[in-house]
Write a protein that holds these residues in place. Structure first.
Motif, PDB file in Angstrom:
ATOM      1  N   PRO A 194       0.778  -1.054   0.016  1.00  0.00           N
ATOM      2  CA  PRO A 194      -0.044  -0.163  -0.036  1.00  0.00           C
ATOM      3  C   PRO A 194       0.653   1.355  -0.055  1.00  0.00           C
ATOM      4  O   PRO A 194       0.418   2.233  -0.747  1.00  0.00           O
ATOM      5  CB  PRO A 194      -0.659  -0.153   1.306  1.00  0.00           C
ATOM      6  N   MET A 195       1.964   1.344   0.780  1.00  0.00           N
ATOM      7  CA  MET A 195       2.874   2.466   0.685  1.00  0.00           C
ATOM      8  C   MET A 195       3.540   2.650  -0.663  1.00  0.00           C
ATOM      9  O   MET A 195       3.555   3.791  -1.064  1.00  0.00           O
ATOM     10  CB  MET A 195       4.122   2.386   1.699  1.00  0.00           C
ATOM     11  N   ARG A 196       3.803   1.716  -1.497  1.00  0.00           N
ATOM     12  CA  ARG A 196       4.350   1.658  -2.632  1.00  0.00           C
ATOM     13  C   ARG A 196       3.300   2.119  -3.627  1.00  0.00           C
ATOM     14  O   ARG A 196       3.535   3.075  -4.366  1.00  0.00           O
ATOM     15  CB  ARG A 196       4.919   0.368  -3.254  1.00  0.00           C
ATOM     16  N   ASP A 197       2.109   1.769  -3.553  1.00  0.00           N
ATOM     17  CA  ASP A 197       0.784   2.176  -4.599  1.00  0.00           C
ATOM     18  C   ASP A 197       0.731   3.742  -4.157  1.00  0.00           C
ATOM     19  O   ASP A 197       0.315   4.397  -5.179  1.00  0.00           O
ATOM     20  CB  ASP A 197      -0.294   1.519  -4.470  1.00  0.00           C
ATOM     21  N   SER A 198       0.750   4.104  -3.003  1.00  0.00           N
ATOM     22  CA  SER A 198       0.326   5.500  -2.504  1.00  0.00           C
ATOM     23  C   SER A 198       1.482   6.149  -3.311  1.00  0.00           C
ATOM     24  O   SER A 198       1.276   7.447  -3.874  1.00  0.00           O
ATOM     25  CB  SER A 198       0.568   5.700  -1.031  1.00  0.00           C
ATOM     26  N   MET A 199       2.980   5.939  -3.189  1.00  0.00           N
ATOM     27  CA  MET A 199       3.886   6.743  -3.902  1.00  0.00           C
ATOM     28  C   MET A 199       3.758   6.760  -5.161  1.00  0.00           C
ATOM     29  O   MET A 199       4.009   7.677  -5.974  1.00  0.00           O
ATOM     30  CB  MET A 199       5.320   6.120  -3.611  1.00  0.00           C
ATOM     31  N   TYR A 200       3.334   5.469  -5.902  1.00  0.00           N
ATOM     32  CA  TYR A 200       3.224   5.486  -7.520  1.00  0.00           C
ATOM     33  C   TYR A 200       2.006   6.436  -7.682  1.00  0.00           C
ATOM     34  O   TYR A 200       2.257   7.240  -8.737  1.00  0.00           O
ATOM     35  CB  TYR A 200       2.828   4.245  -7.740  1.00  0.00           C
ATOM     36  N   ALA A 201       0.996   6.445  -7.067  1.00  0.00           N
ATOM     37  CA  ALA A 201       0.010   7.343  -7.507  1.00  0.00           C
ATOM     38  C   ALA A 201       0.111   8.843  -7.415  1.00  0.00           C
ATOM     39  O   ALA A 201       0.091   9.773  -8.198  1.00  0.00           O
ATOM     40  CB  ALA A 201      -1.140   6.944  -6.540  1.00  0.00           C
ATOM     41  N   ARG A 202       0.887   9.181  -6.272  1.00  0.00           N
ATOM     42  CA  ARG A 202       1.609  10.361  -6.012  1.00  0.00           C
ATOM     43  C   ARG A 202       2.497  10.950  -7.294  1.00  0.00           C
ATOM     44  O   ARG A 202       2.616  12.169  -7.614  1.00  0.00           O
ATOM     45  CB  ARG A 202       2.288  10.802  -4.652  1.00  0.00           C
ATOM     46  N   LEU A 203       3.182   9.990  -7.675  1.00  0.00           N
ATOM     47  CA  LEU A 203       4.126  10.281  -8.921  1.00  0.00           C
ATOM     48  C   LEU A 203       3.276  10.421  -9.916  1.00  0.00           C
ATOM     49  O   LEU A 203       3.834  11.533 -10.914  1.00  0.00           O
ATOM     50  CB  LEU A 203       5.329   9.120  -9.024  1.00  0.00           C
ATOM     51  N   ALA A 204       2.369   9.764 -10.301  1.00  0.00           N
ATOM     52  CA  ALA A 204       1.263   9.899 -11.523  1.00  0.00           C
ATOM     53  C   ALA A 204       0.762  11.447 -11.287  1.00  0.00           C
ATOM     54  O   ALA A 204       0.781  12.066 -12.315  1.00  0.00           O
ATOM     55  CB  ALA A 204       0.549   8.862 -11.434  1.00  0.00           C
ATOM     56  N   THR A 205       0.152  11.558 -10.222  1.00  0.00           N
ATOM     57  CA  THR A 205      -0.653  12.922 -10.128  1.00  0.00           C
ATOM     58  C   THR A 205       0.363  14.014 -10.051  1.00  0.00           C
ATOM     59  O   THR A 205       0.271  15.031 -10.783  1.00  0.00           O
ATOM     60  CB  THR A 205      -1.177  12.939  -8.764  1.00  0.00           C
ATOM     61  N   LEU A 206       1.676  14.008  -9.807  1.00  0.00           N
ATOM     62  CA  LEU A 206       2.770  14.987  -9.942  1.00  0.00           C
ATOM     63  C   LEU A 206       3.266  15.242 -11.278  1.00  0.00           C
ATOM     64  O   LEU A 206       3.106  16.301 -11.818  1.00  0.00           O
ATOM     65  CB  LEU A 206       4.008  14.519  -9.070  1.00  0.00           C
ATOM     66  N   ALA A 207       3.288  13.907 -12.134  1.00  0.00           N
ATOM     67  CA  ALA A 207       3.403  14.109 -13.555  1.00  0.00           C
ATOM     68  C   ALA A 207       2.307  14.815 -14.309  1.00  0.00           C
ATOM     69  O   ALA A 207       2.254  15.563 -15.350  1.00  0.00           O
ATOM     70  CB  ALA A 207       3.536  12.630 -13.970  1.00  0.00           C
ATOM     71  N   ILE A 208       1.107  14.794 -13.835  1.00  0.00           N
ATOM     72  CA  ILE A 208      -0.089  15.136 -14.425  1.00  0.00           C
ATOM     73  C   ILE A 208       0.158  16.741 -14.062  1.00  0.00           C
ATOM     74  O   ILE A 208      -0.249  17.683 -15.005  1.00  0.00           O
ATOM     75  CB  ILE A 208      -1.357  14.794 -13.988  1.00  0.00           C
ATOM     76  N   GLU A 209       0.204  17.225 -12.970  1.00  0.00           N
ATOM     77  CA  GLU A 209       0.293  18.493 -12.428  1.00  0.00           C
ATOM     78  C   GLU A 209       1.334  19.282 -13.164  1.00  0.00           C
ATOM     79  O   GLU A 209       1.153  20.431 -13.671  1.00  0.00           O
ATOM     80  CB  GLU A 209       0.670  18.488 -10.769  1.00  0.00           C
ATOM     81  N   LYS A 210       2.633  18.675 -13.218  1.00  0.00           N
ATOM     82  CA  LYS A 210       3.540  19.477 -13.677  1.00  0.00           C
ATOM     83  C   LYS A 210       3.889  19.396 -15.337  1.00  0.00           C
ATOM     84  O   LYS A 210       4.396  20.392 -15.829  1.00  0.00           O
ATOM     85  CB  LYS A 210       5.055  18.933 -12.978  1.00  0.00           C
ATOM     86  N   HIS A 211       3.348  18.329 -15.984  1.00  0.00           N
ATOM     87  CA  HIS A 211       3.844  17.930 -17.476  1.00  0.00           C
ATOM     88  C   HIS A 211       2.558  17.539 -18.140  1.00  0.00           C
ATOM     89  O   HIS A 211       2.642  17.738 -19.405  1.00  0.00           O
ATOM     90  CB  HIS A 211       4.702  16.820 -17.494  1.00  0.00           C
ATOM     91  N   GLN A 212       1.428  17.129 -17.590  1.00  0.00           N
ATOM     92  CA  GLN A 212       0.305  16.913 -18.565  1.00  0.00           C
ATOM     93  C   GLN A 212       0.739  15.859 -19.637  1.00  0.00           C
ATOM     94  O   GLN A 212       0.262  16.314 -20.968  1.00  0.00           O
ATOM     95  CB  GLN A 212      -0.315  18.350 -18.728  1.00  0.00           C
ATOM     96  N   PRO A 213       1.066  14.833 -19.470  1.00  0.00           N
ATOM     97  CA  PRO A 213       1.186  14.009 -20.449  1.00  0.00           C
ATOM     98  C   PRO A 213      -0.239  13.379 -21.335  1.00  0.00           C
ATOM     99  O   PRO A 213      -0.928  13.531 -20.596  1.00  0.00           O
ATOM    100  CB  PRO A 213       2.090  12.802 -19.907  1.00  0.00           C
ATOM    101  N   GLN A 214      -0.084  13.219 -22.537  1.00  0.00           N
ATOM    102  CA  GLN A 214      -1.121  12.842 -23.294  1.00  0.00           C
ATOM    103  C   GLN A 214      -1.466  11.563 -23.046  1.00  0.00           C
ATOM    104  O   GLN A 214      -2.523  11.000 -23.197  1.00  0.00           O
ATOM    105  CB  GLN A 214      -0.538  12.958 -24.908  1.00  0.00           C
ATOM    106  N   LEU A 215      -0.445  10.626 -22.585  1.00  0.00           N
ATOM    107  CA  LEU A 215      -0.567   9.288 -22.198  1.00  0.00           C
ATOM    108  C   LEU A 215       0.132   9.010 -20.803  1.00  0.00           C
ATOM    109  O   LEU A 215       1.433   9.092 -20.767  1.00  0.00           O
ATOM    110  CB  LEU A 215       0.113   8.443 -23.469  1.00  0.00           C
ATOM    111  N   LEU A 216      -0.433   8.505 -19.952  1.00  0.00           N
ATOM    112  CA  LEU A 216      -0.178   8.083 -18.666  1.00  0.00           C
ATOM    113  C   LEU A 216      -0.575   6.709 -18.363  1.00  0.00           C
ATOM    114  O   LEU A 216      -1.798   6.291 -18.415  1.00  0.00           O
ATOM    115  CB  LEU A 216      -0.373   9.045 -17.596  1.00  0.00           C
TER     116      LEU A 216
END
Length: 342
Positions: A194-216
């Protein structure tokens, strides 16, 4: 807003073509590892976010996995649209005929994406079309040149940081995402998922916030782990489903916060499910009785002309005596077919 619960058929949603790629559209593909189809209609399975996405979009009631039905081949099939015999990732590992031992594909410990994947991926095509791409903990993507922001699905901290995008890791450090604990959480096995998944989700949301990739692409691991340890439909599995649904919600909220809701297609899928078994087929026992495997005291194998290497609920049969290959195949095929459960 177009939100889909579906697998595979998302190539078209990117509107990829050489003439005019739709750079103002976004796709988020989330794999909840091990989330079998039967949970969707199970009232004990708490996944309000995933059900809401399906209600507002579409749902595939059944799906056909690739063969074998294990994580690395199936995730590669999800992003290539072809079976393992064509994309090249034939299992979570394979049996090396020269070294006479299993060599892992899983957790990208040895091989990078370019060495493993022999078919074009959706992120290859998106990147080629000029779109920005990201993948968080996606199997068989280590070192992919067509991913702009990524962290790999690995255990070792050195590999995680070596193949993680430096810019993304720097941004993660700045906002307090503790990626330096990746290996520590991995060593905790199920307790750390669960801690890993929380980290992965936070990294995904960070990528959306900072870079807005067309494919994630995002791979969540907790549901799979809970079922391996406690079984399907267990209290632990239901808890894990709720946890993963919360991580999906985190990503949905990040897309909304970025103002991309009306331009984003969500695809939530699984790579495989689980069934309960009460018998195991030990094909190598049959081969030993047939004189094709020799073992010394303590069952240490000293010689093998044929070897069965398991992959989930299946196995690969390796004929190691090349000089007598055809004769051995003729000998063992009826013996394997005669085993109960084959």
């Amino acid at each position: 807003m177009k939100r889909l619960l579906i697998t595979l058929l998302f190539l078209a949603s990117l509107h990829l073509n050489a003439a005019s790629p739709a750079s103002d559209r976004y796709v988020v593909l989330i794999s909840v590892d091990g989330l079998a189809h039967y949970y969707f209609d199970d009232p004990k399975a708490p996944m309000p976010t995933i059900r809401k996405l399906a209600a507002e979009g579409a749902r595939a009631k059944t799906m056909r996995t690739s063969f074998p039905t294990v994580t690395w081949p199936n995730h590669t099939a999800l992003v290539t649209g072809v079976q393992p015999w064509k994309h090249g990732v034939i299992g979570n590992d394979y049996f090396d005929r020269d070294q006479l031992k299993a060599v892992p594909y899983i957790l990208d410990a040895l091989f990078s994406k370019e060495e493993l994947v022999k078919a074009p991926t959706i992120y290859d095509l998106a990147h080629e079309a000029g779109m920005k791409t990201a993948a968080i903990c996606w199997p068989a993507s280590r070192g992919a040149k067509s991913l702009d922001w990524t962290v790999p699905d690995v255990l070792e901290q050195g590999l995680f940081e070596q193949f993680g995008t430096p810019e993304l890791l720097t941004e993660a450090r700045a906002v307090g995402i503790p990626y330096e604990k990746q290996n520590e959480w991995c060593k905790k096995t199920n307790e750390g998922k669960p801690m890993r998944d929380s980290m992965y989700a936070r990294l995904a949301t960070l990528a959306i916030e900072k870079h807005q990739p067309q494919l994630l692409l995002l791979h969540l691991v907790t549901v799979d782990s809970a079922q391996h340890s406690y079984g399907r439909n267990s209290p632990e599995a239901y808890w894990a489903i709720h946890d993963s649904d919360s991580r999906v919600r985190d990503v949905v909220d990040a897309v909304e916060a970025a103002g991309l809701t009306d331009k984003t297609t969500f695809i939530v899928t699984a790579d495989h499910g689980f069934i309960t078994f009460n018998k195991q087929i030990q094909a190598n026992v049959m081969l030993k009785k047939a004189g094709l495997i020799t073992a010394a005291l303590g069952n240490k194998v000293t010689e093998r002309k044929v070897w069965c290497h398991s992959e989930g609920g299946a196995c690969f049969v390796y004929v190691l005596d090349a000089a007598n290959r055809e004769a051995l195949i003729s000998q063992i095929k009826p013996k394997l077919l005669a085993l109960e459960g084959v």
